[in-house]
Design an enzyme around this catalytic site. Sequence first.
Site, PDB file in Angstrom:
ATOM      1  N   THR A 102      -3.987  -0.395  -9.900  1.00  0.00           N
ATOM      2  CA  THR A 102      -3.755   1.040  -9.750  1.00  0.00           C
ATOM      3  C   THR A 102      -2.257   1.276  -9.567  1.00  0.00           C
ATOM      4  OG1 THR A 102      -5.915   1.233  -8.718  1.00  0.00           O
ATOM      5  CG2 THR A 102      -4.391   3.079  -8.406  1.00  0.00           C
ATOM      6  N   PHE A 105     -12.504   0.939 -11.907  1.00  0.00           N
ATOM      7  CA  PHE A 105     -13.298   1.811 -11.037  1.00  0.00           C
ATOM      8  C   PHE A 105     -14.379   1.057 -10.265  1.00  0.00           C
ATOM      9  CE2 PHE A 105     -11.655   4.434 -14.487  1.00  0.00           C
ATOM     10  CZ  PHE A 105     -11.021   5.433 -13.777  1.00  0.00           C
ATOM     11  N   PHE A 164     -21.727  10.655  -2.489  1.00  0.00           N
ATOM     12  CA  PHE A 164     -20.492  10.670  -1.699  1.00  0.00           C
ATOM     13  C   PHE A 164     -20.433  11.837  -0.723  1.00  0.00           C
ATOM     14  CE2 PHE A 164     -16.604   8.151  -1.815  1.00  0.00           C
ATOM     15  CZ  PHE A 164     -17.155   6.989  -2.329  1.00  0.00           C
ATOM     16  N   GLY A 175     -12.385   3.830   4.033  1.00  0.00           N
ATOM     17  CA  GLY A 175     -11.448   2.732   4.323  1.00  0.00           C
ATOM     18  C   GLY A 175     -11.289   1.914   3.071  1.00  0.00           C
ATOM     19  N   ASP A 199      -3.531 -17.119 -10.638  1.00  0.00           N
ATOM     20  CA  ASP A 199      -3.136 -16.548  -9.352  1.00  0.00           C
ATOM     21  C   ASP A 199      -2.021 -17.418  -8.783  1.00  0.00           C
ATOM     22  OD1 ASP A 199      -4.834 -14.400  -7.365  1.00  0.00           O
ATOM     23  OD2 ASP A 199      -3.332 -15.670  -6.380  1.00  0.00           O
ATOM     24  N   LYS A 213      -4.763   3.887   0.465  1.00  0.00           N
ATOM     25  CA  LYS A 213      -3.434   3.704  -0.141  1.00  0.00           C
ATOM     26  C   LYS A 213      -3.248   4.617  -1.352  1.00  0.00           C
ATOM     27  CE  LYS A 213      -4.086  -0.196  -3.312  1.00  0.00           C
ATOM     28  NZ  LYS A 213      -3.950   0.503  -4.582  1.00  0.00           N
ATOM     29  N   CYS A 234      -8.521   0.786  -1.376  1.00  0.00           N
ATOM     30  CA  CYS A 234      -8.140   1.761  -2.411  1.00  0.00           C
ATOM     31  C   CYS A 234      -7.891   3.175  -1.906  1.00  0.00           C
ATOM     32  CB  CYS A 234      -9.202   1.780  -3.500  1.00  0.00           C
ATOM     33  SG  CYS A 234      -9.239   0.253  -4.434  1.00  0.00           S
ATOM     34  N   GLU A 266     -16.209  -2.432  -4.454  1.00  0.00           N
ATOM     35  CA  GLU A 266     -16.520  -3.687  -3.773  1.00  0.00           C
ATOM     36  C   GLU A 266     -17.943  -3.592  -3.236  1.00  0.00           C
ATOM     37  OE1 GLU A 266     -13.504  -4.761  -0.925  1.00  0.00           O
ATOM     38  OE2 GLU A 266     -11.938  -4.335  -2.386  1.00  0.00           O
TER      39      GLU A 266
HETATM   40  P1  NAD Z   1      -6.471  -8.407  -4.074  1.00  0.00           P
HETATM   41  O1  NAD Z   1      -5.444  -8.307  -3.019  1.00  0.00           O
HETATM   42  O2  NAD Z   1      -7.875  -8.736  -3.721  1.00  0.00           O
HETATM   43  O3  NAD Z   1      -6.020  -9.468  -5.178  1.00  0.00           O
HETATM   44  C1  NAD Z   1      -4.751  -9.494  -5.759  1.00  0.00           C
HETATM   45  C2  NAD Z   1      -4.500 -10.915  -6.225  1.00  0.00           C
HETATM   46  O4  NAD Z   1      -3.302 -10.944  -7.006  1.00  0.00           O
HETATM   47  C3  NAD Z   1      -4.291 -11.920  -5.077  1.00  0.00           C
HETATM   48  O5  NAD Z   1      -5.179 -12.990  -5.199  1.00  0.00           O
HETATM   49  C4  NAD Z   1      -2.843 -12.354  -5.260  1.00  0.00           C
HETATM   50  O6  NAD Z   1      -2.596 -13.691  -4.865  1.00  0.00           O
HETATM   51  C5  NAD Z   1      -2.666 -12.188  -6.747  1.00  0.00           C
HETATM   52  N1  NAD Z   1      -1.271 -12.151  -7.202  1.00  0.00           N
HETATM   53  C6  NAD Z   1      -0.189 -11.604  -6.594  1.00  0.00           C
HETATM   54  N2  NAD Z   1       0.905 -11.825  -7.328  1.00  0.00           N
HETATM   55  C7  NAD Z   1       0.520 -12.511  -8.420  1.00  0.00           C
HETATM   56  C8  NAD Z   1       1.180 -13.038  -9.550  1.00  0.00           C
HETATM   57  N3  NAD Z   1       2.513 -12.874  -9.702  1.00  0.00           N
HETATM   58  N4  NAD Z   1       0.479 -13.694 -10.464  1.00  0.00           N
HETATM   59  C9  NAD Z   1      -0.843 -13.886 -10.334  1.00  0.00           C
HETATM   60  N5  NAD Z   1      -1.549 -13.413  -9.282  1.00  0.00           N
HETATM   61  C10 NAD Z   1      -0.874 -12.743  -8.339  1.00  0.00           C
HETATM   62  O7  NAD Z   1      -6.409  -7.011  -4.853  1.00  0.00           O
HETATM   63  P2  NAD Z   1      -7.630  -6.217  -5.516  1.00  0.00           P
HETATM   64  O8  NAD Z   1      -8.450  -5.580  -4.457  1.00  0.00           O
HETATM   65  O9  NAD Z   1      -8.273  -7.078  -6.529  1.00  0.00           O
HETATM   66  O10 NAD Z   1      -6.824  -5.040  -6.247  1.00  0.00           O
HETATM   67  C11 NAD Z   1      -6.024  -5.280  -7.371  1.00  0.00           C
HETATM   68  C12 NAD Z   1      -5.610  -3.938  -7.953  1.00  0.00           C
HETATM   69  O11 NAD Z   1      -6.770  -3.234  -8.409  1.00  0.00           O
HETATM   70  C13 NAD Z   1      -4.924  -3.005  -6.986  1.00  0.00           C
HETATM   71  O12 NAD Z   1      -3.974  -2.254  -7.664  1.00  0.00           O
HETATM   72  C14 NAD Z   1      -6.050  -2.092  -6.506  1.00  0.00           C
HETATM   73  O13 NAD Z   1      -5.584  -0.845  -6.076  1.00  0.00           O
HETATM   74  C15 NAD Z   1      -6.855  -1.957  -7.769  1.00  0.00           C
HETATM   75  N6  NAD Z   1      -8.282  -1.677  -7.537  1.00  0.00           N
HETATM   76  C16 NAD Z   1      -8.960  -2.320  -6.551  1.00  0.00           C
HETATM   77  C17 NAD Z   1     -10.309  -2.046  -6.372  1.00  0.00           C
HETATM   78  C18 NAD Z   1     -11.073  -2.712  -5.266  1.00  0.00           C
HETATM   79  O14 NAD Z   1     -12.186  -2.239  -4.966  1.00  0.00           O
HETATM   80  N7  NAD Z   1     -10.575  -3.762  -4.638  1.00  0.00           N
HETATM   81  C19 NAD Z   1     -10.963  -1.133  -7.199  1.00  0.00           C
HETATM   82  C20 NAD Z   1     -10.245  -0.517  -8.210  1.00  0.00           C
HETATM   83  C21 NAD Z   1      -8.906  -0.792  -8.383  1.00  0.00           C
END
Ligand code: NAD
Length: 441
Positions: A121, A152, A249, A257, A30, A263, A260, A155
């Site tokens: 995503t 999928f 659901f 909210g 990260d 957006k 995901c 959280e």
């Molecule tokens: P998040 O914001 O919790 O985490 C993203 C992480 O990426 C951060 O810690 C950030 O510092 C890091 N990051 C940014 N640039 C970076 C780089 N160049 N190198 C290394 N790390 C870097 O995001 P998230 O909730 O984990 O979501 C990540 C992706 O997964 C998104 O596209 C989201 O839409 C998708 N997604 C999220 C969920 C969910 O429930 N949160 C579920 C399914 C899919």
Amino acid sequence: MKITVAGAGYVGLVTSVCLAELGHEVICIDIQSEKIEQLQEGYSPIYEPELEPLLQKNLIEGRLYFTTNPRYAYTHADVIFIAVGTPQHVDGTANLDYVYDVIETIAVHIENDVIICTKSTVPVGTNEKIKRMIDSKKLPQLRVEIVSNPEFLREGSAVVDFFYGDRIVIGAENEESARVLENIYQPLKIPIIKTDVKSAEMIKYASNAFLATKISFVNEIARMCEKVGANIDDVTYGIGKDQRIGPYFLKAGLGYGGSCFPKDTRALMHTSGSLGHHFELLEAVIKVNNRQKSFPVVKAKEIMPSLKGKKVAVLGLSFKPNTDDIREAASITVIKELLQEGASVTAYDPIAIKNVKELFGDSIDYTDEIQTAIYHADLTIITTEWEQIKQFPLNLYSEYMKEPKVIDGRNCYPLEEVQKYPLLYVSIGRPTVVKTLTNKL
Ligand code: NAD
């Protein structure tokens, strides 16, 4: 297998820890050094049930490493998962800057053939762009394959979802790279769906858009129930028994909210618009959802002449229970609207206070005790269905509040129970309960 995961957020961290648990050697990278230091010490920067013990176990057993160093992370990986954020631009399109930054970094550091697997995503066509980008920047003798493997997990139950998910989608350009991913996931015994890359990208957006549609549909039916005096909980139970519909659901509330659905629905609207298709159904879904978040304050203004100077308890700040994530949470809309109306707010949440403080600072009060939040309050608004709130005894509202008025945006209490107590109780899609109010204080 040597696996690197880019991003230590909700998706990246859970993926890293769980893949290590499956026996792989995992490096999670990260750009936030504070986060990485915390993780190296064995502490999770996010709240996710069951995650921290598993993180500590795999650190101790030497399968899991955290770093900010791209050379260490990318040079010799067999598979690199991309799990960085894809937030939205102000116009609703997906911001892919983080994804492209990672790709550029990978391109200059890899020293062997590698599969890059996109979990983030991303709109349909992004992986094709990633492929072009990496091919133009990597050493020519290296072979890089791109696979779409949308995530999928939910959280609040992300670890369980990793091990017991409904399906795993692998979108690959060739059978060889699909098989590598299949082998990684094979011990989970979860059904694997193999598609082309674009179909995999679309499956993710279509899934989220469909789930969002279910929620907005139910919230529209709830509005009808309020008008005709029906009970949405009975209605959804009734329709959910139809196997073609199913029971999941279908919960009326303050809408969806989180990081995901909001957006991803907007991004899909934009993708369809850019293709010359006006996705009218999805547009309505988004509109209904935005309106739903304002329900508590609209209702509050109906039952109280003015909110100015009133003390309002807001119970539940995260966008759903069992997470500290407040992105696009209904509580944020509610608190903003209450402050605009001149109310003073005391916010309760068991774990998300820290994140909400970053938004509202000293303009509201915070507590991790429900009693303290509702003490002497003129109104309570429930915005998240935390178990602590559902278990909170109904008699205590009339005991602690100045006026026991509760707007329950998540239908936390059964109406039969509510009717036993002196409350004015407004919920979603159910008849309002008005029992004689007692002025206790
Ligand atoms: P998040 O914001 O919790 O985490 C993203 C992480 O990426 C951060 O810690 C950030 O510092 C890091 N990051 C940014 N640039 C970076 C780089 N160049 N190198 C290394 N790390 C870097 O995001 P998230 O909730 O984990 O979501 C990540 C992706 O997964 C998104 O596209 C989201 O839409 C998708 N997604 C999220 C969920 C969910 O429930 N949160 C579920 C399914 C899919």
